[in-house]
Design a protein around this motif. Structure first.
Motif, PDB file in Angstrom:
ATOM      1  N   VAL A  78      38.594 105.301 120.671  1.00  0.00           N
ATOM      2  CA  VAL A  78      37.598 106.073 121.416  1.00  0.00           C
ATOM      3  C   VAL A  78      38.237 106.676 122.656  1.00  0.00           C
ATOM      4  CG1 VAL A  78      35.336 106.050 122.509  1.00  0.00           C
ATOM      5  CG2 VAL A  78      35.834 104.452 120.677  1.00  0.00           C
ATOM      6  N   PHE A  80      36.893 108.186 126.102  1.00  0.00           N
ATOM      7  CA  PHE A  80      35.667 108.315 126.875  1.00  0.00           C
ATOM      8  C   PHE A  80      35.742 109.531 127.788  1.00  0.00           C
ATOM      9  CE2 PHE A  80      35.881 103.881 125.719  1.00  0.00           C
ATOM     10  CZ  PHE A  80      34.575 103.617 125.334  1.00  0.00           C
ATOM     11  N   ASN A  82      35.235 109.833 130.955  1.00  0.00           N
ATOM     12  CA  ASN A  82      36.021 109.673 132.192  1.00  0.00           C
ATOM     13  C   ASN A  82      37.338 108.946 131.912  1.00  0.00           C
ATOM     14  OD1 ASN A  82      35.195 107.116 131.743  1.00  0.00           O
ATOM     15  ND2 ASN A  82      33.992 106.899 133.592  1.00  0.00           N
ATOM     16  N   ALA A  84      38.512 106.225 131.223  1.00  0.00           N
ATOM     17  CA  ALA A  84      38.523 104.766 131.288  1.00  0.00           C
ATOM     18  C   ALA A  84      39.928 104.194 131.156  1.00  0.00           C
ATOM     19  CB  ALA A  84      37.598 104.172 130.211  1.00  0.00           C
ATOM     20  N   LEU A  85      40.878 104.777 131.871  1.00  0.00           N
ATOM     21  CA  LEU A  85      42.218 104.182 131.896  1.00  0.00           C
ATOM     22  C   LEU A  85      42.177 102.941 132.776  1.00  0.00           C
ATOM     23  CD1 LEU A  85      44.349 107.401 132.293  1.00  0.00           C
ATOM     24  CD2 LEU A  85      43.780 106.156 130.225  1.00  0.00           C
ATOM     25  N   TYR A  86      43.096 102.010 132.508  1.00  0.00           N
ATOM     26  CA  TYR A  86      43.124 100.787 133.305  1.00  0.00           C
ATOM     27  C   TYR A  86      43.955 101.059 134.558  1.00  0.00           C
ATOM     28  CZ  TYR A  86      41.877  99.334 128.613  1.00  0.00           C
ATOM     29  OH  TYR A  86      41.287  99.243 127.383  1.00  0.00           O
ATOM     30  N   PRO A  87      43.310 101.116 135.732  1.00  0.00           N
ATOM     31  CA  PRO A  87      43.997 101.625 136.919  1.00  0.00           C
ATOM     32  C   PRO A  87      45.155 100.749 137.401  1.00  0.00           C
ATOM     33  CG  PRO A  87      41.796 100.838 137.480  1.00  0.00           C
ATOM     34  CD  PRO A  87      41.898 100.794 135.997  1.00  0.00           C
ATOM     35  N   HIS A  88      45.132  99.456 137.042  1.00  0.00           N
ATOM     36  CA  HIS A  88      46.182  98.578 137.559  1.00  0.00           C
ATOM     37  C   HIS A  88      47.392  98.530 136.637  1.00  0.00           C
ATOM     38  CE1 HIS A  88      43.738  96.353 134.778  1.00  0.00           C
ATOM     39  NE2 HIS A  88      44.653  95.419 134.672  1.00  0.00           N
ATOM     40  N   LEU A  89      47.343  99.233 135.518  1.00  0.00           N
ATOM     41  CA  LEU A  89      48.463  99.229 134.582  1.00  0.00           C
ATOM     42  C   LEU A  89      49.150 100.592 134.583  1.00  0.00           C
ATOM     43  CD1 LEU A  89      46.780  97.447 131.536  1.00  0.00           C
ATOM     44  CD2 LEU A  89      48.110  96.413 133.368  1.00  0.00           C
ATOM     45  N   PHE A  97      48.355  98.402 125.593  1.00  0.00           N
ATOM     46  CA  PHE A  97      47.322  97.350 125.639  1.00  0.00           C
ATOM     47  C   PHE A  97      46.704  97.046 124.269  1.00  0.00           C
ATOM     48  CE2 PHE A  97      43.004  95.805 126.202  1.00  0.00           C
ATOM     49  CZ  PHE A  97      43.230  94.684 126.973  1.00  0.00           C
ATOM     50  N   PRO A  98      46.275  98.072 123.511  1.00  0.00           N
ATOM     51  CA  PRO A  98      45.669  97.761 122.201  1.00  0.00           C
ATOM     52  C   PRO A  98      46.617  96.992 121.281  1.00  0.00           C
ATOM     53  CG  PRO A  98      45.293 100.048 122.780  1.00  0.00           C
ATOM     54  CD  PRO A  98      46.257  99.516 123.787  1.00  0.00           C
ATOM     55  N   THR A 100      49.020  94.856 122.374  1.00  0.00           N
ATOM     56  CA  THR A 100      49.296  93.507 122.881  1.00  0.00           C
ATOM     57  C   THR A 100      48.160  92.545 122.576  1.00  0.00           C
ATOM     58  OG1 THR A 100      48.319  94.008 125.028  1.00  0.00           O
ATOM     59  CG2 THR A 100      50.666  94.385 124.811  1.00  0.00           C
ATOM     60  N   VAL A 101      46.967  93.065 122.272  1.00  0.00           N
ATOM     61  CA  VAL A 101      45.880  92.133 121.948  1.00  0.00           C
ATOM     62  C   VAL A 101      45.735  91.941 120.442  1.00  0.00           C
ATOM     63  CG1 VAL A 101      44.604  92.608 124.057  1.00  0.00           C
ATOM     64  CG2 VAL A 101      44.142  93.969 122.025  1.00  0.00           C
ATOM     65  N   ARG A 147      46.275 106.133 123.966  1.00  0.00           N
ATOM     66  CA  ARG A 147      45.824 104.746 123.861  1.00  0.00           C
ATOM     67  C   ARG A 147      44.873 104.569 122.677  1.00  0.00           C
ATOM     68  NH1 ARG A 147      42.443 102.558 128.721  1.00  0.00           N
ATOM     69  NH2 ARG A 147      40.866 103.717 127.583  1.00  0.00           N
ATOM     70  N   ARG A 151      47.065 102.377 117.855  1.00  0.00           N
ATOM     71  CA  ARG A 151      47.018 101.345 116.810  1.00  0.00           C
ATOM     72  C   ARG A 151      46.553 101.926 115.478  1.00  0.00           C
ATOM     73  NH1 ARG A 151      41.635  98.002 117.453  1.00  0.00           N
ATOM     74  NH2 ARG A 151      40.331  99.743 117.971  1.00  0.00           N
TER      75      ARG A 151
ATOM     76  N   GLU B 164      32.958 101.810 131.478  1.00  0.00           N
ATOM     77  CA  GLU B 164      33.781 102.355 130.393  1.00  0.00           C
ATOM     78  C   GLU B 164      35.070 101.567 130.226  1.00  0.00           C
ATOM     79  OE1 GLU B 164      32.216 104.204 132.524  1.00  0.00           O
ATOM     80  OE2 GLU B 164      31.051 105.670 131.381  1.00  0.00           O
ATOM     81  N   ILE B 165      35.569 101.006 131.332  1.00  0.00           N
ATOM     82  CA  ILE B 165      36.813 100.239 131.222  1.00  0.00           C
ATOM     83  C   ILE B 165      36.589  99.050 130.295  1.00  0.00           C
ATOM     84  CG2 ILE B 165      38.326  98.721 132.545  1.00  0.00           C
ATOM     85  CD1 ILE B 165      38.655 100.803 134.465  1.00  0.00           C
ATOM     86  N   ALA B 168      36.201 100.332 126.778  1.00  0.00           N
ATOM     87  CA  ALA B 168      37.502 100.736 126.250  1.00  0.00           C
ATOM     88  C   ALA B 168      38.304  99.503 125.833  1.00  0.00           C
ATOM     89  CB  ALA B 168      38.266 101.544 127.293  1.00  0.00           C
ATOM     90  N   GLN B 171      36.959  98.172 122.677  1.00  0.00           N
ATOM     91  CA  GLN B 171      37.316  99.126 121.634  1.00  0.00           C
ATOM     92  C   GLN B 171      38.788  98.991 121.232  1.00  0.00           C
ATOM     93  OE1 GLN B 171      35.546 100.650 119.252  1.00  0.00           O
ATOM     94  NE2 GLN B 171      34.196 100.480 120.999  1.00  0.00           N
ATOM     95  N   ASP B 172      39.614  98.644 122.212  1.00  0.00           N
ATOM     96  CA  ASP B 172      41.043  98.471 121.929  1.00  0.00           C
ATOM     97  C   ASP B 172      41.310  97.184 121.164  1.00  0.00           C
ATOM     98  OD1 ASP B 172      41.772 100.823 123.040  1.00  0.00           O
ATOM     99  OD2 ASP B 172      42.311 100.008 124.991  1.00  0.00           O
ATOM    100  N   ARG B 182      42.255  90.228 131.666  1.00  0.00           N
ATOM    101  CA  ARG B 182      43.382  91.154 131.833  1.00  0.00           C
ATOM    102  C   ARG B 182      42.993  92.509 132.408  1.00  0.00           C
ATOM    103  NH1 ARG B 182      46.986  91.302 126.625  1.00  0.00           N
ATOM    104  NH2 ARG B 182      47.841  93.038 127.806  1.00  0.00           N
ATOM    105  N   GLN B 187      41.127  94.047 138.828  1.00  0.00           N
ATOM    106  CA  GLN B 187      40.515  95.094 139.641  1.00  0.00           C
ATOM    107  C   GLN B 187      39.634  94.552 140.742  1.00  0.00           C
ATOM    108  OE1 GLN B 187      39.473  98.720 137.778  1.00  0.00           O
ATOM    109  NE2 GLN B 187      39.970  97.839 135.810  1.00  0.00           N
TER     110      GLN B 187
END
Lengths: 354, 274
Positions: A78, A80, A82, A84-89, A97-98, A100-101, A147, A151, B164-165, B168, B171-172, B182, B187
């Motif tokens: 998906v 989105f 906005n 929805a990136l992970y700001p701390h990575l 990320f997808p 690693t899980v 992202r 996968r 959304e985070i 997401a 979803q991942d 994680r 945050q």
């Protein structure tokens, strides 16, 4: 992978917002869900990815029923609105990320290889070390896309992916997303309220209103031959003009305000006195045809290559015409332009196409 | 140019208002290392004798034991309040849990509730549970009283993380717990740091609960020890000794503020929105 919605129903607080919806997206196809706000397109999308649970019907991925599966086990990518990136990575960690899980977790080298592969496809291999805050809107969009794709999902869902971009980037990303979709051959659904996006990026467009799909067709076919009045009014910019009136004798159409036009030839045999609406697109007024309309120019909008004219053909009846830029017509002029009557779209009182 | 000078009168006013405070702090420090003749303002000799309590246990009681007790109480506050608040705040902010509104309202009411009024009831409960006059009892009570504040603060931080985070992450392919650990926790790190410091300081400064619920001499904390120095009936208070112990007690607080002052401001800035 082929995607089916069968009799899909979704309720909020007991009120059905989508009832008995059927939709098929063919393998490798990109389909747009197009409609005004609140038409149920985002609800449909979030149900496909599993964030909403369907209240009825089935969702099938390649024939496999996934309605009961949680998001994590649906293998849907998906993007989105906005991002929805992970700001701390970093970008690299975001894309990884997808992977690693996943269980079992691929080796670090394998993850790095796949991240690099997708980054090259999406042209962000130079940005891998940065953080999302250091990226422009278009770059963030690309990262979100990478992202979602890394996968190798069965289906890619794009929720208003271009809404947060400025006009120039939007144009660029439009073709980029389409290129990536074609190169990966992934089945994709694009949710948008922008008809230009839907028509330019997708193989087929599904127009939705009030939780129902009104028509599914290729963009050209849908524009040329809309199934009903809503679709005709939704597609086209500048929009179509609807003229309300009745059929008259000798295959003519007349409005109470005084304007008369010939009916499209396939409707000439209609009995007179029937209430109908004619839809006249701006490109079919002022470019030849059997009918004609006379009126005063009330508004001129230069758009560079083309010009948009508003012509008052009768009291309260304004016809719109789009023509190559010309200097000989200005506001207040009286003009008589041809109407291409055969290409007008006719609708009955219920809005069905005639 | 005008912008800079517009602040000037404000700074003068603030300086004037805080001047008495600064003078008092100045003398507080000064008096711990000097002696002044009776009635005089300015000292006339330098001495370290007021700091003798550090090695002479007869001066002010067992200061090191009290420091250890205070540290145990303060660190336990961090250990209790931060994990519980970070989990409960997430549940309140994000999960569709039953009676969510009731919990939210309850937390707000508890947050505003004066803890002192509970003291007698808490005393009986601890007595019944056999936790009266134990450090555990004080930690449990103090921690429970601080949790509403901690949960509310953490909820504010979670609310600021976009939905959304989380979507997401799910979803991942990550489980809700992985997403929390994680993607969400990193945050709200500023919130965790600030809350940790606040919990520590709150425990470090606590007087009433240890005084009432653990009066035994084994459990004396610094605030109670300090109070004991001037609470006696004798006339000859050693004010300079009192000040020296006070400064000793304050040092960790000052150090923490100096290190974390920017982080602490996040609680009052972005953190409490929503």
């Amino acid at each position: 992978m082929r995607l089916n919605l069968e009799n899909f129903t979704k309720c909020f607080d007991g009120t059905p917002v989508i009832e008995g919806l059927n939709l098929t997206v063919e393998d490798g196809e990109m389909l747009a869900l197009l409609g005004p706000s609140g038409c149920g397109k985002s609800t449909t999308l979030l149900s496909v990815c599993g964030i909403y649970r369907a209240d009825g019907g089935r969702i099938l991925f390649g024939g496999r029923d996934v309605s009961a599966l949680p998001s994590q086990r649906r293998n849907v990518g998906v993007v989105f609105q906005n991002y929805a990136l992970y700001p701390h990575l970093t970008v690299e960690e975001n894309i990884a990320f997808p992977l690693t899980v996943q269980k079992p977790r691929p080796s670090a080298a394998e993850i790095a290889r796949q991240v690099r592969e997708i980054a090259e496809l999406i042209h962000i291999d130079a940005l891998l070390g940065r953080r999302p805050a250091q990226l422009s809107g278009g770059q963030q969009q690309r990262v979100a896309l990478a992202r979602a794709l890394v996968r190798k999902p069965d289906v890619l869902l794009l929720d208003e992916p271009l809404a947060n971009l400025d006009a120039k980037l939007r144009l660029e990303m439009r073709s980029e997303i389409r290129r990536i979709q074609l190169e990966t051959g992934i089945t994709a659904i694009l949710v948008t309220h922008d008809q230009v996006e839907a028509m330019s990026m997708c193989d087929r467009v599904a127009i939705m209103d009030k939780g129902e799909i009104l028509q599914i067709d290729s963009p050209t076919q849908m524009y040329r031959s809309p199934a009903n009045r809503f679709v005709a009014g939704f597609l086209g910019n500048p929009p179509i003009t609807f003229l309300e009136g009745r059929t008259g004798p000798e295959g003519r159409f007349s409005m109470e305000a005084g304007l008369t036009l010939p009916l499209p030839s396939h409707l000439r045999g209609m009995p007179s006195g029937r209430p109908i609406a004619l839809g006249l697109r701006p490109e079919h007024f002022g470019h030849g045809g059997q009918g004609q309309a006379t009126g005063r120019v009330t508004f001129v909008e230069p758009q560079g290559r083309e010009m948009l004219f508003d012509v008052q053909a009768a009291p309260g009846v304004t016809l719109r015409s789009i023509q190559p830029t010309r200097d000989d017509v200005s506001i207040g002029d009286e003009v008589t332009w041809k109407v291409d009557a055969d290409r007008m779209l006719a609708f009955d009182a219920e809005g069905r196409r005639l | 140019m005008t912008r800079n000078f517009a602040l000037f009168p404000l700074m003068v006013v603030i300086t004037l208002i805080s001047l008495p405070l600064m003078v008092m702090y100045g003398f507080l420090i000064l008096d711990t290392v000097t002696d002044a003749p009776p009635g005089a303002l300015w000292p006339d000799e330098f001495t370290l004798r007021h700091w003798r309590f550090l090695w002479d246990m007869s001066a002010a009681g067992n200061v090191w034991k009290a420091t250890l007790n205070t540290a145990v109480l303060a660190l336990s506050m961090v250990a209790v309040v931060v994990p519980v608040s970070s989990l409960a705040g997430y549940a309140i902010a994000r999960l569709n849990l039953p009676y969510r509104r009731f919990f939210l309202g309850g937390i707000l009411v508890m947050h505003a509730f004066p803890a002192v009024t509970l003291l007698i009831g808490v005393f009986f409960v601890l007595k019944f549970a056999g936790l009266y006059n134990t450090m555990i009892g004080v930690i449990l009570v103090k921690g429970a009283l601080m949790l509403p504040f901690g949960i509310w603060i953490m909820k504010g931080f979670y609310d600021a993380v976009p939905w959304e985070i989380e979507m997401a992450g799910v979803q991942d392919g990550a489980s809700r717990l992985t997403v929390f650990r994680r993607l969400i926790l990193p945050q709200v790190k500023p919130g965790l740091v600030a809350l940790s410091v606040f919990a520590f300081l709150d425990g470090w400064g606590e007087y009433l609960l240890p005084r009432v619920l653990a009066p035994g001499s084994d459990m004396t904390v610094m605030s109670v020890l300090l109070n004991g120095l001037i609470a006696g009936d004798d006339i000859g208070y050693d004010f300079n000794l009192f000040k020296a112990v006070g400064v000793f007690y304050t040092l960790p607080v000052i150090a923490l503020f100096a290190i974390f002052q920017n982080r602490l401001m996040t609680i009052f800035g972005g953190g409490t929105k929503g």
